[in-house]
Design an enzyme around this catalytic site. Structure first.
Site, mmCIF file in Angstrom:
data_model
loop_
_atom_site.group_PDB
_atom_site.id
_atom_site.type_symbol
_atom_site.label_atom_id
_atom_site.label_comp_id
_atom_site.label_asym_id
_atom_site.label_seq_id
_atom_site.Cartn_x
_atom_site.Cartn_y
_atom_site.Cartn_z
ATOM 1 N N GLU A 115 -114.195 -20.493 -18.490
ATOM 2 C CA GLU A 115 -112.746 -20.269 -18.396
ATOM 3 C C GLU A 115 -112.446 -18.776 -18.287
ATOM 4 O O GLU A 115 -113.106 -17.975 -18.948
ATOM 5 C CB GLU A 115 -112.055 -20.790 -19.668
ATOM 6 C CG GLU A 115 -112.422 -22.213 -20.008
ATOM 7 C CD GLU A 115 -111.748 -22.696 -21.299
ATOM 8 O OE1 GLU A 115 -111.070 -21.885 -21.956
ATOM 9 O OE2 GLU A 115 -111.919 -23.879 -21.615
ATOM 10 N N LYS A 117 -111.050 -15.452 -19.346
ATOM 11 C CA LYS A 117 -110.605 -14.991 -20.664
ATOM 12 C C LYS A 117 -109.419 -14.060 -20.473
ATOM 13 O O LYS A 117 -109.564 -12.933 -20.003
ATOM 14 C CB LYS A 117 -111.742 -14.271 -21.395
ATOM 15 C CG LYS A 117 -111.369 -13.857 -22.807
ATOM 16 C CD LYS A 117 -112.566 -13.286 -23.545
ATOM 17 C CE LYS A 117 -112.248 -12.947 -24.994
ATOM 18 N NZ LYS A 117 -111.159 -11.986 -25.164
ATOM 19 N N ASP A 119 -106.360 -11.626 -21.369
ATOM 20 C CA ASP A 119 -106.163 -10.593 -22.371
ATOM 21 C C ASP A 119 -104.703 -10.599 -22.784
ATOM 22 O O ASP A 119 -103.878 -9.897 -22.218
ATOM 23 C CB ASP A 119 -106.566 -9.243 -21.775
ATOM 24 C CG ASP A 119 -106.900 -8.252 -22.860
ATOM 25 O OD1 ASP A 119 -106.955 -8.673 -24.033
ATOM 26 O OD2 ASP A 119 -107.091 -7.080 -22.538
ATOM 27 N N TYR A 229 -105.794 -23.385 -23.707
ATOM 28 C CA TYR A 229 -107.238 -23.521 -23.515
ATOM 29 C C TYR A 229 -107.919 -24.382 -24.572
ATOM 30 O O TYR A 229 -109.144 -24.445 -24.621
ATOM 31 C CB TYR A 229 -107.912 -22.162 -23.432
ATOM 32 C CG TYR A 229 -107.632 -21.227 -24.603
ATOM 33 C CD1 TYR A 229 -108.073 -21.544 -25.878
ATOM 34 C CD2 TYR A 229 -106.950 -20.034 -24.403
ATOM 35 C CE1 TYR A 229 -107.822 -20.701 -26.944
ATOM 36 C CE2 TYR A 229 -106.698 -19.180 -25.462
ATOM 37 C CZ TYR A 229 -107.135 -19.514 -26.732
ATOM 38 O OH TYR A 229 -106.884 -18.687 -27.779
ATOM 39 N N LYS A 317 -118.080 -10.891 -21.403
ATOM 40 C CA LYS A 317 -117.073 -9.890 -21.016
ATOM 41 C C LYS A 317 -117.341 -9.270 -19.646
ATOM 42 O O LYS A 317 -118.476 -9.223 -19.192
ATOM 43 C CB LYS A 317 -117.049 -8.767 -22.065
ATOM 44 C CG LYS A 317 -116.862 -9.243 -23.490
ATOM 45 C CD LYS A 317 -115.431 -9.451 -23.828
ATOM 46 C CE LYS A 317 -114.775 -8.127 -24.125
ATOM 47 N NZ LYS A 317 -113.747 -8.212 -25.141
ATOM 48 N N CYS A 411 -87.168 21.067 -7.557
ATOM 49 C CA CYS A 411 -88.031 20.074 -6.916
ATOM 50 C C CYS A 411 -89.201 20.775 -6.222
ATOM 51 O O CYS A 411 -88.985 21.697 -5.432
ATOM 52 C CB CYS A 411 -87.224 19.267 -5.906
ATOM 53 S SG CYS A 411 -88.240 18.180 -4.876
ATOM 54 N N CYS A 414 -88.611 20.305 -2.191
ATOM 55 C CA CYS A 414 -87.500 20.862 -1.399
ATOM 56 C C CYS A 414 -86.775 21.976 -2.123
ATOM 57 O O CYS A 414 -85.869 22.588 -1.563
ATOM 58 C CB CYS A 414 -86.531 19.752 -1.000
ATOM 59 S SG CYS A 414 -85.534 19.147 -2.367
ATOM 60 N N CYS A 427 -84.747 14.870 -8.557
ATOM 61 C CA CYS A 427 -84.404 15.923 -7.605
ATOM 62 C C CYS A 427 -83.038 15.579 -7.062
ATOM 63 O O CYS A 427 -82.764 14.432 -6.723
ATOM 64 C CB CYS A 427 -85.438 15.928 -6.475
ATOM 65 S SG CYS A 427 -84.824 16.726 -4.977
ATOM 66 N N CYS A 433 -84.242 16.059 0.891
ATOM 67 C CA CYS A 433 -85.589 16.146 0.300
ATOM 68 C C CYS A 433 -86.539 15.228 1.067
ATOM 69 O O CYS A 433 -86.270 14.035 1.210
ATOM 70 C CB CYS A 433 -85.542 15.748 -1.172
ATOM 71 S SG CYS A 433 -87.178 15.759 -1.939
HETATM 72 S S1 IVH Z 1 -111.337 -20.080 -27.108
HETATM 73 C C1 IVH Z 1 -113.260 -20.976 -30.951
HETATM 74 N N1 IVH Z 1 -110.598 -19.707 -24.619
HETATM 75 O O1 IVH Z 1 -110.117 -14.684 -26.817
HETATM 76 C C2 IVH Z 1 -112.617 -20.704 -29.667
HETATM 77 N N2 IVH Z 1 -110.168 -17.985 -26.196
HETATM 78 O O2 IVH Z 1 -112.144 -13.724 -29.259
HETATM 79 C C3 IVH Z 1 -111.768 -19.529 -29.699
HETATM 80 N N3 IVH Z 1 -108.987 -16.052 -25.268
HETATM 81 O O3 IVH Z 1 -108.615 -15.210 -29.921
HETATM 82 C C4 IVH Z 1 -110.963 -19.219 -28.560
HETATM 83 N N4 IVH Z 1 -108.835 -16.812 -23.224
HETATM 84 O O4 IVH Z 1 -107.149 -14.882 -27.896
HETATM 85 C C5 IVH Z 1 -110.645 -19.189 -25.853
HETATM 86 N N5 IVH Z 1 -109.979 -19.513 -22.403
HETATM 87 C C6 IVH Z 1 -110.020 -19.001 -23.632
HETATM 88 C C7 IVH Z 1 -109.482 -17.744 -23.942
HETATM 89 C C8 IVH Z 1 -109.582 -17.263 -25.246
HETATM 90 C C9 IVH Z 1 -108.541 -15.826 -24.038
HETATM 91 C C10 IVH Z 1 -108.881 -15.124 -26.414
HETATM 92 C C11 IVH Z 1 -108.232 -15.708 -27.625
HETATM 93 C C12 IVH Z 1 -109.207 -15.586 -28.738
HETATM 94 C C13 IVH Z 1 -110.144 -14.536 -28.213
HETATM 95 C C14 IVH Z 1 -111.556 -14.813 -28.667
#
Ligand code: IVH
Length: 676
Positions: A115, A117, A119, A229, A317, A411, A414, A427, A433
């Protein structure tokens, strides 16, 4: 309508609106127009207003936010919200896979769900019998903050689930990541910058700050979104795999990331990770990796968890996108609107595969707030479409030779005076300008300004780039020879354009003032000025004090007008406009008796509503006409409305006018009315 009928109507509307929300926010595939949706929504609001005791918290109207809280309550998670161990390299990922196989005592490939991840901020949603009843942040994993009111404002969180198996689900806890898409984040920061508010460092901080707002009305204005998720407690539903759970969430109307994929064995996961990292730049939200989860739930159970994280999942990551480097210099950029932006010139540094040499410092406030100096060591961050920026200064590395930075008072392009308006420095040489020229011409020639038809962006770019136009007044020096001398211009089209430019000389004072593009002077303010000054000359000679005597003008606007006309570059261009024959005293369009001074004020303070189609005017023209005569246009018919102008095929506004006994005018009556 009696109460029983109202309830029926309300329920029908809610179902319809919920369905369209689902099409729009979850599936991204609407089946009705925005206008139709607005009508449904308005009908629901009106019906609920008449029967307020029928309002329930899951009504789609209840997403606007509520009174601010003093503090958040805490909510205990029935199942802890764990975090994840990290993997950074393919080797780390393989090691994770081997550990699992060892633990399960198998040599077979494991089936994983991979999946994106996101942020953002982890949250939990609770549904009781399909109704959204509460939401919380992850907190320390065991208890989080009760952010129910805030999550209620997030459009992609359904207030009511859909789907046939729902009655079985007495309690459902859904987990997901709330985030702000990158484009929306950039817009949010741009608006905050304009208002002088501190900027968010990145989309994650913006999302977290918005969800953890005590005033949910503020949260409601933030462009939050969600991907779900997983689940916490999930009563009366049995699943065999994690992927089945995700499919069920989708069926119930929750938003699940379409990029999620089943991978057979860790090598497929590694390939998926590579693909996603490549795609990263094109994905409209921030990703920091891939979450890899064992698909079979019985295997997850066997694997179990350590205190902090489960054994059956890992956060694989992407490359970091923050690096350390040094600021060599700070330069000043001028944007197309005239805003000055400080830009840090950096020692080139590789940030997640891309060399970064410059970073925006946004505005002077941000430079001051982060205490950024030339020569500082800093942490730079790059993220998707987000322009590279400085996260923090490493003050420990200062040696005393760092130099503070202030934006210049002239500026750099100009030489015009720079003024400060809120957080932004501008400006004031708007008419000449070079940075602002294309935008200035676009505005000058636009429909509601000088209305030069047929002058498109393509032409403007061509004229400016070929040096044919150096300021807006040069438009009036265009002739057939210098236009047809350029590529793609035939005699006839050049002739047409020149005729349109010629025609534009015969304009009105409000249009001309608006066309000049004075900061703070929009269409309405241009009209106010035209009401108070009989000519452009008189306006140019005015003083700050005189402007401040005018009711609708505040100090910022007055200052902006004075600086604009004081600027020598601008005065020169205005002189050129006059010489070219741009009218500075003319009557209005349509032969109506509009003069610049002593304008007919027959419509003074009268409120109008337009409905249906007029044959001789566009809506904009009718609006302009009414406003020029001192009237006001509003969009809804109420008791305060004085006249409803009904063109062909008038809508419900006409019926409303009749109902409230408000005078209606057809097109012929309207024409007589304004010329009387
Ligand atoms: S699963 C036990 N799935 O990542 C399972 N987490 O350090 C825990 N996150 O706190 C989370 N996308 O904020 C899961 N597809 C995803 C995610 C996801 C983002 C974040 C979430 C979690 C952190 C894990």
């Amino acid at each position: 309508m009696d109460e029983r009928e109202a309830l029926k109507e309300i329920e029908k509307l809610r179902d319809e609106i919920n369905y369209h929300n689902y099409r729009y926010y979850i599936l991204d595939s609407p089946v009705i127009s925005d206008a139709e949706y607005d009508r449904l929504f308005k009908r629901l609001v009106e019906t609920e207003e008449r029967f307020p005791h029928l309002i329930t918290p899951d009504s789609p109207t209840q997403r606007v936010g509520a009174e601010p809280l003093g503090e958040f309550k805490t909510i205990a998670h029935t199942i802890p919200m764990l975090s994840l161990n990290n993997a950074n390299t393919p080797e780390d990922a393989r090691e994770f896979d081997e550990k699992i196989k060892r633990f399960l005592n198998t040599k077979e490939d494991i089936e994983y769900v991979a999946e994106p991840k996101l942020d953002g901020l982890a949250i939990e949603l609770v549904y009781a019998d399909g109704i959204f009843t509460g939401g919380s942040t992850r907190g320390d994993g065991y208890t989080g903050e009760d952010v129910t009111l805030n999550l209620r404002t997030v459009k992609s969180i359904p207030l009511k689930l859909i789907g046939e198996k729902l009655p079985l689900l007495s309690r459902l806890e859904v987990r997901g990541e709330v985030f702000i898409p990158i484009k929306a984040f950039n817009n949010l920061n741009r608006d905050r910058g304009k208002k002088g508010e501190p900027l968010f460092a990145n989309p994650r901080n913006a999302a977290a700050g918005s969800v953890r707002q005590l005033d949910s009305r503020i949260t409601a204005t933030r462009p939050l979104d969600i991907y779900c998720y997983g689940t916490g407690t999930i009563e009366s539903a049995k699943f065999k795999t994690h992927f089945e759970i995700l499919q069920a969430l989708k069926r119930w109307g929750l938003k699940v990331n379409p990029l999620i994929k089943i991978c057979k064995g860790i090598e497929e996961v590694i390939k998926y990770h590579e693909e996603m990292e490549k795609k990263r730049e094109d994905i409209p939200y921030e990703l920091d990796g891939v979450v890899v989860k064992v698909n079979r739930l019985d295997l997850q159970d066997m694997l179990g968890a350590l205190t902090r994280s489960p054994r059956w999942a890992v956060a694989y990551k992407f490359k970091a996108r923050q690096e350390t480097t040094k600021i060599r210099n700070i330069e000043v950029g001028v944007g197309r609107t005239g805003a000055l932006t400080p830009v840090a010139v950096l020692e080139p540094v590789n940030v997640g595969g891309v060399t970064v040499e410059r970073a925006t410092l946004h505005n002077q406030n941000e430079v001051d707030r982060k205490d950024i100096k030339i020569g500082d060591w800093v942490i730079v961050q790059r993220a998707g479409d987000v322009i590279p920026e400085i996260v923090t200064v490493i003050k420990d590395r200062r040696n005393g030779n760092e130099k503070p930075f202030k934006l210049p008072s002239k500026c750099p392009l100009c030489g015009s005076t720079v003024i400060r308006n809120g957080a932004i420095h501008y400006c004031t040489g708007g008419l000449s300008c070079p940075a602002q020229l294309k935008e200035g011409i676009r505005h000058f020639s636009s429909k509601r300004a000088m209305n030069i038809e047929g002058l498109g962006d393509r032409h403007i770019n061509q004229f400016v780039e070929n040096g044919v136009i150096k300021d807006v007044a040069d438009l009036y020096n265009l002739n057939k020879e210098n236009v047809t001398g350029l590529e793609r211009w035939a005699d006839k089209s050049a002739q047409n354009l020149i005729e349109q430019i010629e025609k534009s000389k015969n304009t009105t004072l409000p249009r001309l003032i608006y066309a000049l593009g004075i900061r703070q002077v929009g269409e309405h303010m241009a009209k106010v000025l035209a009401d108070n000054f009989s000519s452009l000359d008189e306006l140019m000679r005015t003083s700050y004090e005189r402007l401040m005597e005018i009711h609708e003008i505040g100090p910022e606007t007055a200052k902006s007008i004075i600086t604009f006309f004081k600027e020598g570059h601008n005065r020169k261009v205005i002189e050129k406009l006059k010489k070219a024959g741009v009218k500075t005293a003319v009557s209005g369009q349509f032969g109506a008796p509009i003069q610049w001074m002593g304008r007919v004020s027959s419509l003074k303070d009268k409120q109008f509503v337009l409905t249906g189609t007029l044959s001789e005017f566009t809506r904009d023209e009718a609006k302009e006409l009414i406003e020029n005569l001192g009237g006001r246009i509003t969009s809804t018919v109420s008791k305060k409305t004085d006249y409803v102008i009904a063109g062909a095929e008038p809508g419900s506004k006409y019926d409303k006018a009749k109902e409230l006994d408000i005078k209606t005018l057809n097109e012929a009556e309207f024409k007589r009315f304004i010329s009387s």
